[in-house]
Design an enzyme around this catalytic site. Structure first.
Site, short mmCIF file in Angstrom:
data_model
loop_
_atom_site.label_atom_id
_atom_site.label_comp_id
_atom_site.label_asym_id
_atom_site.label_seq_id
_atom_site.Cartn_x
_atom_site.Cartn_y
_atom_site.Cartn_z
N SER A 110 7.18 -7.99 -5.34
CA SER A 110 6.41 -7.15 -4.41
C SER A 110 5.97 -7.70 -3.00
CB SER A 110 4.89 -7.07 -5.16
OG SER A 110 4.86 -5.92 -5.74
N LYS A 113 6.67 -5.44 -0.16
CA LYS A 113 5.82 -4.59 0.30
C LYS A 113 5.43 -4.88 1.80
CE LYS A 113 4.41 -2.52 -3.90
NZ LYS A 113 5.07 -3.25 -5.18
N SER A 167 -0.94 -3.09 -5.41
CA SER A 167 0.62 -3.29 -5.49
C SER A 167 1.24 -1.88 -6.10
CB SER A 167 1.06 -4.54 -6.37
OG SER A 167 2.28 -4.95 -6.08
#
Length: 402
Positions: A110, A113, A167
């Site tokens: 993640s 991102k 997230s």
């Protein structure tokens, strides 16, 4: 509280001081990175990275071309952690303070991102209200989601907060679609173009969220470039320090509103924390990006391939930040290149792009530039093609993604 926690844990895991490699000694023996044994874990086979490209491994300085440890001469040994690669840098000057395999390929989870944020934040009006689509909800069952609903109406700021605090993978799909103006696949292409513009030549996104995809890689050095672009944005800095927010009721979809909290423990437990991003998949293991300010100095840490014991990802990042703040302000083993620098004209001197330079302000994140393309195929081209490409400068995600 945080100091006591880290002191008690770190004192038990720090290895005896190890020899350290000074900047500029990458041609010598590789110095082992201080590490603690990681617990035995059942995990999928690690993906095979693309072929290494020598020119990419020296971006930021020749000393960064190492699979092992590189720190300034006479620096104290950094803390022993489980991450397979990491880097500490100054957000403002761009000086790299040290690293372990800074140009080694890793799987992002993640923390990818952040590339989405660096690419799309300048393109989107946070006050605009938009509709989440069924396609946005196309994420793997059980993966990290903030709780948006198809047909729901949300401000873009709410979706950003869902992405960065919780997230949300559906939030990533929505922002990639909205930022590209077409669909999430176009958003991923824009992310890859922007990575090239930032100088993150070893980064290739396959999904906007960081859910594992074949051929998806990054490096600790590239993550620092991406994080620097993010922290140059005032809006990102505000989002990264937001502790909680409300996801509004969607009456038409008969869903109630609810509160979400920031999952990055650094902002609660580390004095001077500026925020960052956590990540995890079975394949990537724990990944982390965090930043903090102390004495008017802002540092960023990036790490890949960590285990959560004996220290969690954010705690490993905190330990490295503590180490970085002990170094002199002029300490350096390399530097973070500036956005657009690697797209310079053929007249640019290679040494100007590779070595440490004078302090520079944090690079501002701008709209993704087209035409830079993705450089994975550079290993297959001829030497002349590589020089031309550099413009004279030289799988399957399986579980929750926090």
């Amino acid at each position: 509280m945080r100091a006591a926690l880290l002191a008690a844990t770190a004192s038990a895991i720090l290895l005896a001081p190890a020899p350290v490699a000074a900047a500029g000694t990458s041609a010598g023996p590789t110095v082992r990175c201080p590490r603690v044994p990681a617990p035995a874990m059942s995990r999928p086979p690690r993906p095979s990275p693309p072929p290494g490209v020598p020119e990419q491994r020296v971006v930021g300085g020749a000393a960064l071309d190492t699979t092992g440890l590189v720190v300034p001469a006479d620096a104290a040994a950094p803390p022993a952690i489980t991450a397979t690669s990491w880097l500490v840098a100054d957000l403002d000057s761009g000086q790299v303070l040290g690293g372990c395999g800074p140009h080694e390929y890793g799987t992002p989870a993640s923390v990818q991102k952040l590339l989405l944020a660096a690419t799309m934040l300048p393109r989107l009006d946070p006050k605009q209200t938009v509709t989440v689509t069924e396609d946005d909800m196309n994420i793997e069952p059980g993966s990290s989601a903030v709780g948006l609903v198809a047909g729901g109406r949300y401000t873009i700021e709410t979706i950003w907060l869902g992405l960065l605090l919780n997230s949300g993978n559906e939030a990533a799909n929505a922002l990639a679609r909205l930022g590209s103006g077409t669909d999430s696949a176009a958003g991923v292409r824009a992310m890859n173009e922007h990575a090239q513009h930032l100088g993150a030549l070893q980064t290739h996104a396959v999904t906007p969220s960081g859910l594992d995809g074949k051929g998806q890689f990054t490096s600790a050095y590239d993550l620092a470039l991406i994080a620097r672009a993010c922290f140059a944005e005032p809006t990102f800095r505000r989002y990264a320090l937001t502790e909680q927010t409300e996801i509004p009721t969607q009456r038409a979809q008969r869903t109630k509103g609810f509160q979400i909290q920031n999952e990055n423990q650094l902002i609660y437990r580390y004095p001077g924390a500026l925020g960052g991003k956590t990540g995890f998949t079975d394949l990537a293991r724990h990944t982390y990006v965090g930043a903090a300010e102390r004495g008017g100095r802002r540092l960023v840490v990036t790490l890949l391939g960590a285990e959560s014991a004996p220290l969690r990802g954010w705690e490993q990042g905190a330990a490295l930040l503590d180490w970085g703040f002990t170094l002199p302000r002029d300490a350096s083993v390399g530097r973070l290149v500036e956005a657009g620098e690697l797209n310079a004209t053929a007249s640019a001197a290679p040494s100007a792009l590779a070595g440490p330079g004078a302090p520079r302000p944090a690079a501002a994140s701008g709209p993704a530039r087209t035409g830079s393309g993705w450089l994975w195929s550079v290993a297959a081209v001829s030497g002349a093609g590589v020089l031309a490409l550099l413009g004279g400068l030289l799988w399957r995600r399986r579980r929750r993604l926090p």
